[in-house]
Design an enzyme around this catalytic site. Structure first.
Site, short mmCIF file in Angstrom:
data_model
loop_
_atom_site.label_atom_id
_atom_site.label_comp_id
_atom_site.label_asym_id
_atom_site.label_seq_id
_atom_site.Cartn_x
_atom_site.Cartn_y
_atom_site.Cartn_z
N CYS A 65 0.84 -1.19 0.00
CA CYS A 65 0.00 0.00 0.00
C CYS A 65 0.88 1.24 0.00
O CYS A 65 1.91 1.29 0.67
CB CYS A 65 -0.93 0.09 1.19
SG CYS A 65 -1.99 -1.33 1.39
N ARG B 146 3.52 -0.07 -5.10
CA ARG B 146 3.31 -0.67 -3.78
C ARG B 146 1.98 -1.40 -3.68
O ARG B 146 1.74 -2.13 -2.71
CB ARG B 146 3.39 0.39 -2.69
CG ARG B 146 4.78 0.92 -2.46
CD ARG B 146 4.80 1.85 -1.28
NE ARG B 146 4.52 1.15 -0.03
CZ ARG B 146 5.43 0.77 0.84
NH1 ARG B 146 6.68 1.03 0.62
NH2 ARG B 146 5.09 0.14 1.94
#
Ligand code: F6R
Length: 604
Positions: free
Chosen positions: A2, A27
């Site tokens: 994330c 990510r």
């Protein structure tokens, strides 16, 4: 996992957030969202899918304001849907929260919150944070976050905005967070590249830190509220280094950066005249009896390579484990054990926890790391930076190259200090290491040959990769690259092990990539090639320049320049990276953001 971005200042936050999220999309890319403090209150827009979906939603629903938080998600709890996308808000929409990590006791917290009347709109663990903060809130957002976190177990980087507050509050445990310092504006992100267009002055939050970020400054405390001093670090990565620089994909750019990366990693460290390497480590190589190398994925294969060199050149018994196994196998460790954690991001939770396990048992510790200021660098006694620059492509390439070089230097250094490696042998190796950037350059020039091989084999359903000794990790890395970005099933085996089972897989449809460079086990590898050929398999050999004999056995041969056999993986892995890349492109795959993957894995 994330990506997180936060902004407070004088610009339109939406622009900064989207720009930052684009740099962090590696990510996670299951969904994305932003919350912006607009004149009409705190407004949230979030969408499942890639960032482009959020961008088109923002064209309809324009958000303008000088404070905002944004998130790009790699799903753990709950499917990648709009409701599960971050930010999560309270029912009245006055508090918005983004979270990276896992709240372990979220079910228990959620039940209790529901019983107290909270209504949930997502299946995520993260949403409990918004409701908990709401309960604790009595006019001070920072205080509310602090109180809420006292009830939370797990890993988190959490970032909170409130409709009534000209500030962003944040906290971290395990999952990384970095604050970028500007003039009249400040930034926040899970990763440095998001902030490079705006500032190079960064404050890395440590585990257990809470931060209040305003336009004017940053205040950091621990969970008890005690003020903490966190020094600002000047980051030397350039923005250009973090952008594609004319290449169609980050992965290809990073493959092409490898000669430069090798220069950087080896840099001023090789002392050819003395036959030694200057690594600036505090560690006394005589004070260790064994080494445990701990890492994940590609970094773990670099660790496996390191084991061969540390044993060959320094005669230190070295074990190599993937970190998720190491941590739970109750390893035998004492104060004369050196635990080496290898990691590009320095944030991989399995590696960090494996390292902590070794530390708890009394080991000395060394990190072989790319990202400056990352979590692992703060928990080890010594760091050997690999200096690969920012790696954005999800499939690791240049960091692997730099890790191999770092492990080779370490082995030479230990070998010399322990009186195992003669000055002459060290000088010979160092001279060969100096040549590596040029040799890798030569391999890159032959990319069209790899493109041709890709054309020939990209329809295959499966691939097998074989290699012996230091080329066994190369085979595993080649297979990993191929499966990660092309989704073709690929297996790797030490070549000598093939006859003990995998040989049953071989038929005329199976391309077998064999690392067959010159070295002590060359003849044995040739026998393995014969075994494949006898069963109709198609052999693609990676062989040493000048080896014409091998063409009689293999359907296809790719020649790499001759180098010391212990260093051959550094020239041999390049065609395998390119092969994976070219095949993935031919198959129309998303090279930089392959499905289901994330760059930095901060959940167990
Ligand atoms: C493969 C890949 C992963 C990482 C692994 C460890 O291309 O990128 O296997 O190597 O997740 O990551 P770091 O090195 O950041 O600890």
């Amino acid at each position: 996992m994330c990506g997180i971005v936060g902004y407070i200042g004088f610009r339109n936050a939406t622009d900064v957030l989207i720009d930052g999220l684009r740099r962090l999309e590696y990510r996670g890319y299951d969904s994305a969202g932003v919350a912006v403090r607009t004149p009409a209150g705190l407004r949230v827009v979030k969408r499942s899918g890639k960032l482009a979906a959020l961008e088109s939603a923002l064209k309809e629903e324009h958000l303008e304001g000088p404070l905002g938080i944004g998130h790009t998600r790699w799903a753990t709890h709950g499917a990648p849907t709009d409701p599960n996308a971050h930010p999560h808000t309270t029912e009245d929409g006055r508090i918005a929260v983004i979270h990276n990590g896992i709240i372990e006791n979220y079910l228990e917290l959620k039940e209790a919150l529901k019983a107290r009347g909270h209504r949930f709109t997502s299946e995520t663990d993260s949403e409990v944070l918004a409701h908990l903060i709401e309960e604790k809130y009595q006019g001070d957002l920072f205080q509310a976050l602090k109180e809420a976190l006292k009830e939370v177990r797990g890993a988190y980087a959490v970032v909170v905005a409130h409709e009534d507050h000209q500030e962003i509050v944040a906290a971290r445990t395990v999952s990384p967070l970095v604050i970028g310092l500007g003039e009249g504006e400040n930034f926040l992100a899970s990763d440095v590249p998001a902030l490079l267009p705006y500032t190079r002055r960064m404050v890395f939050l440590h585990d257990g830190d809470l931060a209040r970020i305003t336009r004017e400054g940053v205040e950091v405390t621990d969970l008890q509220g005690n003020p903490l001093e966190r020094e600002a670090v000047e980051i030397d990565w350039t923005l250009e280094a973090a952008e594609k620089g004319g290449f169609p994909h980050y992965m290809l750019k990073e493959i092409y950066e490898q000669p430069w990366v090798l220069e950087n990693t080896l840099g001023g460290r090789l002392r050819e005249e003395e036959g030694d390497v200057e690594l600036g480590l505090g560690l006394d190589p005589m004070a260790i009896d064994r080494i445990h190398v701990i890492a994940c994925g590609t970094a773990a294969y670099a660790g496996w390579y390191g084991k061969y060199l540390l044993e060959a050149l320094a005669r230190i018994p070295t074990e190599w484990d993937v970190a998720s196994e190491y941590r739970y196998r109750d390893p035998v460790v004492d104060e004369r054990t050196l635990a080496i954690a290898i990691s590009q991001s320095g944030e991989t939770i399995d590696t960090l926890e494996g390292l902590r396990e070794a530390k708890r048992k009394g080991a000395r510790t060394l990190g072989v790391i790319n990202a400056k200021g990352s979590s692992i660098t703060r928990e080890v006694e010594d760091v050997l930076y690999i200096h690969a620059g920012p790696e954005i492509g999800v499939a690791s390439t240049k960091a692997y190259m730099a890790m191999l070089a770092a492990m080779a230097m370490l082995a030479v250094h230990f070998g010399r200090r322990r009186g195992i490696l003669s000055k002459e042998e060290a000088q010979r190796l160092l001279k060969e290491m100096r040549k590596l950037p040029r040799l890798v350059e030569e391999v890159l020039e032959k990319r069209p040959l790899i493109a041709h091989l890709a054309e020939k084999y990209h329809q295959a359903q499966d691939f097998l990769f074989l290699g012996r000794h230091v080329q066994a990790p190369t085979a595993y890395e080649g297979a990993l690259k191929l499966k990660e970005i092309s989704y073709i099933h690929a297996e790797a085996y030490p070549a000598g092990e093939m006859k003990h089972g995998p040989i049953a897989l071989i038929d005329e449809h199976l391309p077998v990539v064999v690392l067959a460079t010159k070295g002590p086990l060359y003849e044995k590898t040739l026998s393995n090639i014969q075994e494949v050929r006898a069963r109709g398999g198609k052999v693609i050999a990676i062989a040493t320049e000048g080896d014409m004999e091998i063409g009689k056995l293999a359907q296809d041969v790719f020649h790499v320049p001759e180098v010391h056999p212990l260093l051959a993986p550094m020239v041999s892995v390049v065609p395998l990276q390119l092969l994976a890349y070219e095949i993935a492109v031919l198959l129309g795959r998303d090279v930089d953001q392959p499905r289901n993957l994330a760059k930095s894995v901060t959940v167990e």
